[in-house]
Write an enzyme that holds these catalytic residues in place. Structure first.
Site, PDB file in Angstrom:
ATOM      1  N   GLN A 131      42.072  36.846  18.290  1.00 46.31           N
ATOM      2  CA  GLN A 131      42.169  36.351  19.660  1.00 46.31           C
ATOM      3  C   GLN A 131      43.540  35.770  19.950  1.00 46.31           C
ATOM      4  O   GLN A 131      44.058  35.894  21.060  1.00 46.31           O
ATOM      5  CB  GLN A 131      41.085  35.301  19.922  1.00 46.31           C
ATOM      6  CG  GLN A 131      39.682  35.847  19.786  1.00 46.31           C
ATOM      7  CD  GLN A 131      39.472  37.120  20.585  1.00 46.31           C
ATOM      8  OE1 GLN A 131      39.593  37.141  21.800  1.00 46.31           O
ATOM      9  NE2 GLN A 131      39.169  38.213  19.901  1.00 46.31           N
ATOM     10  N   HIS A 165      46.210  37.979  21.586  1.00 43.25           N
ATOM     11  CA  HIS A 165      46.101  38.402  22.989  1.00 43.25           C
ATOM     12  C   HIS A 165      47.172  37.772  23.862  1.00 43.25           C
ATOM     13  O   HIS A 165      47.713  38.410  24.773  1.00 43.25           O
ATOM     14  CB  HIS A 165      44.731  38.002  23.555  1.00 43.25           C
ATOM     15  CG  HIS A 165      43.662  39.022  23.324  1.00 43.25           C
ATOM     16  ND1 HIS A 165      43.735  40.296  23.803  1.00 43.25           N
ATOM     17  CD2 HIS A 165      42.478  38.929  22.667  1.00 43.25           C
ATOM     18  CE1 HIS A 165      42.652  40.959  23.459  1.00 43.25           C
ATOM     19  NE2 HIS A 165      41.867  40.157  22.768  1.00 43.25           N
ATOM     20  N   GLU A 204      34.310  31.497  24.876  1.00 41.06           N
ATOM     21  CA  GLU A 204      34.114  32.907  25.196  1.00 41.06           C
ATOM     22  C   GLU A 204      33.391  33.618  24.042  1.00 41.06           C
ATOM     23  O   GLU A 204      32.430  34.358  24.254  1.00 41.06           O
ATOM     24  CB  GLU A 204      35.475  33.546  25.445  1.00 41.06           C
ATOM     25  CG  GLU A 204      35.448  35.005  25.819  1.00 41.06           C
ATOM     26  CD  GLU A 204      36.845  35.577  25.979  1.00 41.06           C
ATOM     27  OE1 GLU A 204      36.957  36.678  26.554  1.00 41.06           O
ATOM     28  OE2 GLU A 204      37.828  34.959  25.522  1.00 41.06           O
ATOM     29  N   HIS A 205      33.876  33.422  22.823  1.00 37.45           N
ATOM     30  CA  HIS A 205      33.282  34.039  21.632  1.00 37.45           C
ATOM     31  C   HIS A 205      33.031  32.984  20.566  1.00 37.45           C
ATOM     32  O   HIS A 205      33.841  32.074  20.400  1.00 37.45           O
ATOM     33  CB  HIS A 205      34.228  35.073  20.999  1.00 37.45           C
ATOM     34  CG  HIS A 205      34.885  36.026  21.947  1.00 37.45           C
ATOM     35  ND1 HIS A 205      36.186  35.862  22.381  1.00 37.45           N
ATOM     36  CD2 HIS A 205      34.428  37.162  22.519  1.00 37.45           C
ATOM     37  CE1 HIS A 205      36.507  36.866  23.193  1.00 37.45           C
ATOM     38  NE2 HIS A 205      35.457  37.658  23.298  1.00 37.45           N
ATOM     39  N   ASP A 213      34.337  43.638  20.907  1.00 35.06           N
ATOM     40  CA  ASP A 213      35.401  44.068  21.816  1.00 35.06           C
ATOM     41  C   ASP A 213      35.362  45.565  22.074  1.00 35.06           C
ATOM     42  O   ASP A 213      35.843  46.025  23.107  1.00 35.06           O
ATOM     43  CB  ASP A 213      36.767  43.704  21.236  1.00 35.06           C
ATOM     44  CG  ASP A 213      37.209  42.301  21.606  1.00 35.06           C
ATOM     45  OD1 ASP A 213      36.585  41.699  22.493  1.00 35.06           O
ATOM     46  OD2 ASP A 213      38.183  41.805  21.009  1.00 35.06           O
ATOM     47  N   HIS A 259      12.087  29.435  66.388  1.00 30.76           N
ATOM     48  CA  HIS A 259      11.415  29.777  65.142  1.00 30.76           C
ATOM     49  C   HIS A 259       9.905  29.546  65.284  1.00 30.76           C
ATOM     50  O   HIS A 259       9.096  30.405  64.906  1.00 30.76           O
ATOM     51  CB  HIS A 259      11.937  28.906  63.983  1.00 30.76           C
ATOM     52  CG  HIS A 259      13.221  29.371  63.381  1.00 30.76           C
ATOM     53  ND1 HIS A 259      14.402  29.366  64.059  1.00 30.76           N
ATOM     54  CD2 HIS A 259      13.493  29.844  62.132  1.00 30.76           C
ATOM     55  CE1 HIS A 259      15.360  29.812  63.271  1.00 30.76           C
ATOM     56  NE2 HIS A 259      14.832  30.106  62.087  1.00 30.76           N
TER      57      HIS A 259
END
Length: 425
Positions: free
Chosen positions: A256, A259, A323-324, A357, A416
């Site tokens: 990660q 990235h 995230e993970h 992934d 109504h």
């Protein structure tokens, strides 16, 4: 890299401050995006072409905005056979996983005789943003497009910055079911998908990752169209005991970190000696990574090692809401079952996050920046919507009509009330 010990007196305060760091959109980015969106909304395709010259240094015409079917076919054919085969393998697994998420329509008669139900249907059109350059990942094309196609979306428009279109990206688009590709990127691409611009017709929802300008643009057009999420830098938490090979865990953390310099990798372990071995191995592996510069900066600025009892790891994971998260332990379910906030969990020593992934089938478009506390990863549900269905016969209306009148009158809405009362008279 930061080191935390669960036993330190200030652990909770220090770790909370570390986790809750925010990376807000710079004001100058938001100001540029606001002007770009306004220009495209008013001027349409003329603004797109102007911004392509200004931002991308590319001269385009309305006729050359669209990537032709011949270009797509030729580019896809140039993709190496083993890559095409891997993309097809991944696409099929992603398709099967997401098709299993399809909910059923339902119709039933309740205890008051009212016919109730719901019906699910796909969105008409979706726009997929695909970054250019180093961030042009064919796997991300699959993850965004295949669920939309599985949902039955009829029109899937892909936008990507002008420049060289990678053969693997074109092959992924072809395999996944993209119906059109446009050479436009940045905030102007988001504007074109939201408002329409010349030959680019508006869509109902925009998905896909991008830089700060793309993210700011998606935030601003939300409401005109739907969006998937406001994605931040990637994150991983690895919960590991000392039985692991430190080389494996170091590789997982760097998977990660590579990235983005702003990505975050956190190791939680109860073994200080093992943690030290992982740290050494990270430095060794950085030397041979082509992405080593970004990974090293990420690990230095945003990485962390937490020394804590593994039994406390679920509460730490929930605090991070990553995230993970990997559980590289003997019986991962004993820990993972206690986690409430995570985008995706990878259980056991032989399930690195990289499997998710690419080929596991689950989606790798996941909530970041603690958004896992309130949101989920991309799925079939992002490309379908539910319509409620109600039908009363005379007996059912006789039961529901009077309380409807009472509630409408209590709210001061006489029309109504009348719309029900007039049927009761």
């Amino acid at each position: 890299m930061r080191r935390f010990r669960y036993t330190d007196a200030d652990f909770s305060t220090a770790f909370t401050a570390f986790v809750e760091e925010r990376r807000d959109t710079p004001e100058e980015v938001d100001a540029i995006v606001r002007d770009v969106l306004a220009a495209v909304r008013v001027e349409g395709v003329a603004a797109l072409l102007r911004f392509s010259r200004e931002f991308d240094r590319v001269e385009l015409t309305e006729a050359t905005l669209r990537v032709s079917a011949e270009e797509i076919a030729a580019g896809a054919a140039a993709c190496p056979a083993e890559v095409r085969d891997a993309l097809k393998f991944a696409a099929e697994r992603i398709r099967r996983y997401h098709e299993r998420q399809r909910p059923a329509d339902q119709q039933f008669i309740d205890e008051d005789g009212v016919s109730l139900g719901w019906r699910w249907g796909p969105l008409d059109a979706v726009g997929v943003y695909v970054p250019g350059g180093r961030a042009a990942y064919p796997s991300t094309v699959l993850m965004n497009v295949v669920p939309a196609a599985a949902a039955g979306v009829g029109r899937i428009a892909m936008v990507t910055p002008p420049g060289k279109l990678e053969p693997a990206v074109l092959a992924a688009a072809q395999i996944a079911g993209v119906t059109e590709i446009w050479r436009v990127g940045g905030a102007q691409a988001v504007a074109a998908l939201a408002y329409g611009a010349g030959p680019i017709l508006p869509v109902d929802k925009i998905v896909g990752p991008g830089n700060a300008f793309v993210t700011a643009a998606k935030r601003r057009v939300y409401g005109v169209v739907g969006i998937d999420a406001l994605a931040g830098p990637s994150e991983i938490v690895v919960v590991a005991d000392g039985k692991n090979d430190p080389k494996w865990i170091a590789a997982d953390l760097l998977s990660q970190a590579e990235h983005d310099p702003a990505a975050q990798s956190i190791l939680i372990t109860d073994d200080e000696d093992f943690a030290a071995q992982v740290e050494v191995e990270i430095q060794i592996q950085l030397q041979s990574l082509s992405t080593g510069e970004a990974a090293a900066q990420s690990w230095r600025d945003h990485g962390a090692v937490v020394i804590a009892p593994l039994d406390r790891s679920p509460e730490l994971v929930d605090q991070i809401a990553p995230e993970h998260v990997e559980f590289a332990v003997d019986h991962p379910e004993t820990l993972s079952d206690r986690v409430r906030h995570a985008g995706a969990m990878f259980l056991g020593r032989l399930t690195p996050e990289a499997i998710g992934d690419y080929v596991a089938g689950s989606n790798h478009v996941l909530p970041t920046s603690r958004a896992a506390r309130f949101s989920s990863g991309l799925s079939l549900y992002d490309f379908i919507k539910r319509t409620s269905i109600v039908q009363c016969d005379a007996a059912a209306f006789a039961r529901l009509g009077p309380p409807t009148v009472i509630l409408a009158q209590a709210e001061g809405l006489p029309a109504h009330a009348r719309s029900s009362a007039i049927r009761l008279s």
